[in-house]
Each structure stands twice: as structure tokens, then as C-alpha cells.
Design a protein around this motif. Structure first.
Motif, PDB file in Angstrom:
ATOM      1  N   ILE A   1       4.240   5.270   5.436  1.00 21.64           N
ATOM      2  CA  ILE A   1       3.565   5.477   4.083  1.00 21.64           C
ATOM      3  C   ILE A   1       4.660   5.529   2.754  1.00 21.64           C
ATOM      4  O   ILE A   1       4.465   5.055   1.888  1.00 21.64           O
ATOM      5  CB  ILE A   1       2.615   6.754   3.947  1.00 21.64           C
ATOM      6  CG1 ILE A   1       1.443   6.692   4.848  1.00 21.64           C
ATOM      7  CG2 ILE A   1       2.151   7.246   2.581  1.00 21.64           C
ATOM      8  CD1 ILE A   1       0.630   7.716   5.076  1.00 21.64           C
TER       9      ILE A   1
ATOM     10  N   TRP B   1       1.494   4.724  -7.139  1.00 25.80           N
ATOM     11  CA  TRP B   1       0.274   5.278  -7.055  1.00 25.80           C
ATOM     12  C   TRP B   1      -0.363   6.325  -7.823  1.00 25.80           C
ATOM     13  O   TRP B   1      -1.366   7.025  -7.583  1.00 25.80           O
ATOM     14  CB  TRP B   1       0.052   5.579  -5.521  1.00 25.80           C
ATOM     15  CG  TRP B   1       0.503   4.483  -4.539  1.00 25.80           C
ATOM     16  CD1 TRP B   1       1.555   4.409  -3.701  1.00 25.80           C
ATOM     17  CD2 TRP B   1      -0.695   3.323  -4.223  1.00 25.80           C
ATOM     18  NE1 TRP B   1       1.356   3.409  -3.003  1.00 25.80           N
ATOM     19  CE2 TRP B   1       0.172   2.583  -3.188  1.00 25.80           C
ATOM     20  CE3 TRP B   1      -1.719   3.184  -4.731  1.00 25.80           C
ATOM     21  CZ2 TRP B   1      -0.185   1.354  -2.807  1.00 25.80           C
ATOM     22  CZ3 TRP B   1      -2.318   1.665  -4.286  1.00 25.80           C
ATOM     23  CH2 TRP B   1      -1.452   0.948  -3.169  1.00 25.80           C
TER      24      TRP B   1
ATOM     25  N   GLN C   1      -4.528   6.670  -1.989  1.00 24.18           N
ATOM     26  CA  GLN C   1      -3.177   6.342  -1.493  1.00 24.18           C
ATOM     27  C   GLN C   1      -2.140   7.475  -1.915  1.00 24.18           C
ATOM     28  O   GLN C   1      -1.159   7.886  -1.040  1.00 24.18           O
ATOM     29  CB  GLN C   1      -2.577   5.190  -1.662  1.00 24.18           C
ATOM     30  CG  GLN C   1      -1.123   4.661  -1.206  1.00 24.18           C
ATOM     31  CD  GLN C   1      -1.634   4.609   0.239  1.00 24.18           C
ATOM     32  OE1 GLN C   1      -2.432   4.413   0.734  1.00 24.18           O
ATOM     33  NE2 GLN C   1      -0.187   4.305   1.019  1.00 24.18           N
TER      34      GLN C   1
END
Length: 204
Positions: A117, A140, A159
Motif C-alpha cells: 500500500i 489519495w 484508499q
């Protein structure tokens, strides 16, 4: 045509609310479902998922609304929610093995680990983790999505939550150690094939 259908469903729902004679919950649920279908065809998935939610509030066993909502959750990268909906569908319709398969697929898509991530290598230093976190936040953060479509804003919010969760774990040495041990226990250790102090490929 789909825009007209969406407007028609919205108007009908308003009339159903204002009508002096109560409109059956199942009929209102079907209107919400029709609205969701029209919104989907217009690629207004955030509108569609809310319409499905309204339909299911009125009729919890509305399988088509539940299936449509699950599909939309997948498109919006909300894999936990999709998995829950597919699992619920398996309970409503146990004769169809496809729901369990779809639930497993949704769950598998949510197995990206914290290293992936943040897009960092194994053994990343504290400064590297902070830098990666800042870069992902720039990408994000909801404030940077104000000119994006509602669907893209929703995906970004999802996200961004994952990015924050990853940082909370990997920036704390104790939590990071426990997380690495849990991955190893599950056979998903990102350190397989690499020394704990070095870099290597991240495995899901």
C-alpha cells in the motif's frame, strides 16, 4: 434514456413519500432498485450504491439489489463491503455456489499488505516510511479529489484510509513487528526469500 429513467424513479419516490395512502415497502424498494440500475448505466456508481442501500433498508431480502450493490462495491474498491454482500447473498440463496466464489474473490482482492500500500521495500527505514506516506497522501487525500467524479472521490477515500492504516502500523516498531509476525503466521510473510534487514519483493 437512462437519465430520464433516473429522474422518473426519483420523482416516483418523492410521490411515494408524499402520498396520503402508504405505498408498500416492497414497491418502494423496487423503485430504489430501478433507480440504482439507471444510475449504474450512467456510471454514477455512488448514486447507485446509495439507492441499493435504500432498497435493502425497505426489503432486506431484495437479492437483486444486494447483488447489484456487491458489484458496485467491487468497482469502487470497497472489497470488505462486497464480501459481506456476497456472503449475505449466499445465505439468502444457498443453492447458488457462485455467491461463495464471489465472496472469496472479493476477500482475496483485499489482501494487499501494508508494504504494498505504501509502495515501500522490505526493511524500509523510518524516514523512507514517512516519505512514502507523504507521497501516498498527496495521491489519495480527499482534499485533492475535489474536482474528481463522485466515484473517484469515493475510491480515493477508501484508499486513503488504507494508507493511514498502513502508516499507523509500519511507523510503530512494536506494531510493525507484531504485524510481520502475523503475516508470517498466515504464510503471507513479506520477508520470505529476503532477510529481515534487507530489501526484497513484497508478497501478498
Amino acid at each position: 434514456r437512462d437519465a430520464d429513467a433516473l429522474d422518473a424513479c426519483s420523482a416516483a419516490l418523492e410521490l411515494a413519500t408524499e402520498c396520503s395512502r402508504p405505498v408498500p415497502a416492497t414497491d418502494r424498494a423496487h423503485l430504489h432498485y430501478n433507480k440504482a440500475q439507471a444510475a449504474c448505466r450512467l456510471e454514477q456508481h455512488s448514486v447507485a450504491v446509495e439507492a441499493c442501500h435504500e432498497a435493502l433498508e425497505l426489503d432486506p431480502h431484495h437479492a437483486r439489489a444486494l447483488a447489484l450493490r456487491a458489484e458496485i462495491h467491487m468497482l469502487l474498491m470497497e472489497y470488505d463491503d462486497a464480501c459481506q454482500d456476497y456472503t449475505r447473498l449466499a445465505e439468502i440463496d444457498p443453492r447458488d455456489p457462485g455467491w461463495i466464489s464471489k465472496a472469496k474473490d472479493a476477500k482475496s482482492k483485499n489482501t494487499t499488505n501494508h508494504y504494498q500500500i505504501l509502495e515501500i521495500q522490505l526493511g524500509a527505514s523510518e524516514n523512507e516510511i514517512k516519505k512514502a506516506f507523504r507521497e501516498q497522501c498527496k495521491k489519495w487525500h480527499p482534499d485533492r479529489q475535489q474536482n474528481s467524479s463522485p466515484d473517484d472521490q469515493r475510491r480515493a477515500t477508501t484508499q486513503f484510509k488504507r494508507v493511514n492504516e498502513a502508516y499507523q502500523i509500519l511507523s510503530d516498531s512494536t506494531k510493525r513487528l507484531m504485524y510481520d509476525l502475523e503475516l508470517e503466521r498466515q504464510g503471507k510473510s513479506p520477508f520470505r526469500g529476503a532477510g529481515r534487514g534487507g530489501a526484497g519483493d513484497v508478497h501478498a
